[in-house]
Design a protein around this motif. Structure first.
Motif, PDB file in Angstrom:
ATOM      1  N   TYR A  52      23.924  13.588  40.241  1.00 22.15           N
ATOM      2  CA  TYR A  52      23.889  13.576  38.785  1.00 22.15           C
ATOM      3  C   TYR A  52      22.450  13.741  38.314  1.00 22.15           C
ATOM      4  O   TYR A  52      21.570  12.976  38.719  1.00 22.15           O
ATOM      5  CB  TYR A  52      24.462  12.244  38.295  1.00 22.15           C
ATOM      6  CG  TYR A  52      24.488  12.052  36.806  1.00 22.15           C
ATOM      7  CD1 TYR A  52      25.610  12.416  36.060  1.00 22.15           C
ATOM      8  CD2 TYR A  52      23.420  11.466  36.141  1.00 22.15           C
ATOM      9  CE1 TYR A  52      25.650  12.212  34.690  1.00 22.15           C
ATOM     10  CE2 TYR A  52      23.452  11.260  34.769  1.00 22.15           C
ATOM     11  CZ  TYR A  52      24.569  11.632  34.051  1.00 22.15           C
ATOM     12  OH  TYR A  52      24.613  11.421  32.694  1.00 22.15           O
ATOM     13  N   VAL A  61      26.128  17.688  38.872  1.00 22.00           N
ATOM     14  CA  VAL A  61      25.800  19.080  39.214  1.00 22.00           C
ATOM     15  C   VAL A  61      26.167  19.453  40.645  1.00 22.00           C
ATOM     16  O   VAL A  61      26.150  20.632  40.995  1.00 22.00           O
ATOM     17  CB  VAL A  61      24.305  19.384  38.961  1.00 22.00           C
ATOM     18  CG1 VAL A  61      23.987  19.254  37.474  1.00 22.00           C
ATOM     19  CG2 VAL A  61      23.406  18.479  39.788  1.00 22.00           C
ATOM     20  N   PRO A  95      29.188  22.075  35.429  1.00 21.58           N
ATOM     21  CA  PRO A  95      28.603  20.734  35.304  1.00 21.58           C
ATOM     22  C   PRO A  95      29.432  19.869  34.357  1.00 21.58           C
ATOM     23  O   PRO A  95      29.948  20.350  33.344  1.00 21.58           O
ATOM     24  CB  PRO A  95      27.205  21.011  34.724  1.00 21.58           C
ATOM     25  CG  PRO A  95      26.893  22.401  35.170  1.00 21.58           C
ATOM     26  CD  PRO A  95      28.220  23.128  35.115  1.00 21.58           C
TER      27      PRO A  95
END
Length: 139
Positions: A52, A61, A95
Protein backbone atom coordinates in the motif's frame (compact mmCIF):
# COMPACT_ATOMS: atom_id res chain seq x y z
CA UNK A 1 -2.30 -18.69 5.07
CA UNK A 2 -2.91 -15.28 6.58
CA UNK A 3 -3.25 -11.91 4.90
CA UNK A 4 -1.65 -8.57 5.71
CA UNK A 5 -1.21 -5.02 4.51
CA UNK A 6 2.20 -3.31 4.37
CA UNK A 7 2.14 0.49 4.14
CA UNK A 8 4.99 2.53 2.76
CA UNK A 9 5.52 6.09 1.67
CA UNK A 10 6.58 5.80 -1.98
CA UNK A 11 9.27 8.42 -1.40
CA UNK A 12 10.82 6.12 1.22
CA UNK A 13 10.19 2.66 -0.29
CA UNK A 14 8.04 2.22 -3.38
CA UNK A 15 6.42 -0.70 -5.15
CA UNK A 16 8.97 -0.34 -7.96
CA UNK A 17 11.83 -0.64 -5.45
CA UNK A 18 10.19 -3.73 -3.95
CA UNK A 19 9.82 -5.29 -7.40
CA UNK A 20 13.48 -4.54 -8.16
CA UNK A 21 14.53 -6.74 -5.21
CA UNK A 22 13.29 -9.79 -7.12
CA UNK A 23 12.77 -13.20 -5.55
CA UNK A 24 15.15 -12.52 -2.65
CA UNK A 25 12.85 -9.77 -1.40
CA UNK A 26 13.73 -7.20 1.20
CA UNK A 27 13.44 -6.68 4.94
CA UNK A 28 10.36 -4.73 6.00
CA UNK A 29 12.58 -2.81 8.38
CA UNK A 30 12.35 0.37 10.37
CA UNK A 31 9.01 -0.41 12.02
CA UNK A 32 8.99 1.10 15.50
CA UNK A 33 5.46 0.35 16.60
CA UNK A 34 4.87 -2.55 18.99
CA UNK A 35 1.54 -3.56 17.49
CA UNK A 36 2.98 -3.66 13.95
CA UNK A 37 6.03 -5.56 15.22
CA UNK A 38 3.81 -8.09 16.94
CA UNK A 39 1.86 -8.62 13.73
CA UNK A 40 5.13 -9.37 11.93
CA UNK A 41 6.00 -11.90 14.64
CA UNK A 42 2.74 -13.73 13.77
CA UNK A 43 3.59 -14.02 10.07
CA UNK A 44 4.60 -17.23 8.32
CA UNK A 45 6.45 -17.84 5.09
CA UNK A 46 3.93 -17.82 2.27
CA UNK A 47 1.52 -15.36 3.91
CA UNK A 48 0.30 -12.78 1.40
CA UNK A 49 0.03 -9.06 1.76
CA UNK A 50 -1.09 -5.95 -0.02
CA UNK A 51 1.59 -3.36 -0.75
CA UNK A 52 0.00 0.00 0.00
CA UNK A 53 1.37 3.40 -1.01
CA UNK A 54 0.55 5.94 1.67
CA UNK A 55 0.74 9.76 1.56
CA UNK A 56 -0.66 11.19 -1.69
CA UNK A 57 -1.58 7.98 -3.53
CA UNK A 58 -3.20 6.10 -0.64
CA UNK A 59 -3.81 2.92 -2.62
CA UNK A 60 -3.14 -0.81 -2.77
CA UNK A 61 -0.71 -1.14 -5.69
CA UNK A 62 0.64 -4.69 -5.45
CA UNK A 63 0.71 -8.09 -3.80
CA UNK A 64 3.66 -9.39 -1.79
CA UNK A 65 4.58 -12.63 -0.07
CA UNK A 66 6.37 -13.14 3.25
CA UNK A 67 9.63 -14.90 2.35
CA UNK A 68 11.38 -14.83 5.75
CA UNK A 69 9.77 -15.02 9.17
CA UNK A 70 10.39 -12.49 11.92
CA UNK A 71 14.05 -11.86 12.72
CA UNK A 72 16.03 -8.98 14.24
CA UNK A 73 15.71 -5.74 12.27
CA UNK A 74 19.12 -5.03 10.75
CA UNK A 75 18.61 -1.26 10.98
CA UNK A 76 18.95 -1.21 14.76
CA UNK A 77 20.93 -2.79 17.58
CA UNK A 78 17.84 -2.63 19.80
CA UNK A 79 16.67 -6.23 20.21
CA UNK A 80 13.04 -5.17 20.73
CA UNK A 81 12.57 -4.67 16.99
CA UNK A 82 11.97 -7.48 14.52
CA UNK A 83 10.96 -7.54 10.87
CA UNK A 84 10.02 -9.98 8.13
CA UNK A 85 11.25 -10.15 4.55
CA UNK A 86 8.76 -9.73 1.73
CA UNK A 87 8.98 -10.17 -2.03
CA UNK A 88 6.80 -8.69 -4.74
CA UNK A 89 4.49 -11.15 -6.50
CA UNK A 90 2.56 -8.93 -8.92
CA UNK A 91 1.00 -5.50 -9.30
CA UNK A 92 -2.74 -4.99 -9.14
CA UNK A 93 -4.62 -4.29 -12.38
CA UNK A 94 -6.44 -1.34 -10.81
CA UNK A 95 -5.11 0.43 -7.70
CA UNK A 96 -7.62 0.32 -4.87
CA UNK A 97 -7.64 3.67 -3.07
CA UNK A 98 -8.43 4.35 0.56
CA UNK A 99 -11.54 6.20 -0.66
CA UNK A 100 -12.61 3.06 -2.57
CA UNK A 101 -12.14 1.00 0.57
CA UNK A 102 -13.99 3.48 2.80
CA UNK A 103 -16.88 3.60 0.32
CA UNK A 104 -17.42 -0.16 0.45
CA UNK A 105 -19.72 -1.20 3.33
CA UNK A 106 -18.13 -4.67 3.61
CA UNK A 107 -14.75 -3.03 4.32
CA UNK A 108 -15.92 -0.61 7.02
CA UNK A 109 -14.31 -2.65 9.82
CA UNK A 110 -10.95 -3.04 8.06
CA UNK A 111 -7.95 -2.00 10.18
CA UNK A 112 -6.90 0.40 7.41
CA UNK A 113 -10.18 2.27 7.89
CA UNK A 114 -10.09 2.18 11.70
CA UNK A 115 -6.34 2.78 12.21
CA UNK A 116 -4.89 4.13 8.98
CA UNK A 117 -1.55 5.04 10.60
CA UNK A 118 -0.54 1.45 11.44
CA UNK A 119 2.19 0.41 8.98
CA UNK A 120 1.67 -3.36 9.22
CA UNK A 121 -1.81 -4.71 9.77
CA UNK A 122 -3.91 -7.84 9.37
CA UNK A 123 -6.45 -8.27 6.58
CA UNK A 124 -9.28 -10.77 6.90
CA UNK A 125 -9.87 -13.36 4.20
CA UNK A 126 -13.13 -11.63 3.25
CA UNK A 127 -11.37 -8.26 2.98
CA UNK A 128 -8.57 -9.88 0.94
CA UNK A 129 -11.00 -11.42 -1.54
CA UNK A 130 -13.01 -8.23 -1.93
CA UNK A 131 -9.97 -5.99 -2.45
CA UNK A 132 -8.53 -8.46 -4.95
CA UNK A 133 -11.80 -8.29 -6.86
CA UNK A 134 -11.75 -4.48 -6.81
CA UNK A 135 -8.10 -4.58 -7.94
CA UNK A 136 -8.89 -6.85 -10.90
CA UNK A 137 -6.77 -9.76 -9.68
CA UNK A 138 -7.48 -13.30 -8.55
CA UNK A 139 -7.58 -13.83 -4.79
Amino acid sequence: MRYWLFKSEPSTWSWDQQVAKGDTGEEWDGVRNYQARNFMREMSIGDRGFFYHSQKEKAVVGVVEVCAEAHPDSTTDDDRWDCVDIRALHPVQTPVTLDDIKAHPDLSEMVLVKNSRLSVQPVTETEWTLICTLAGISP
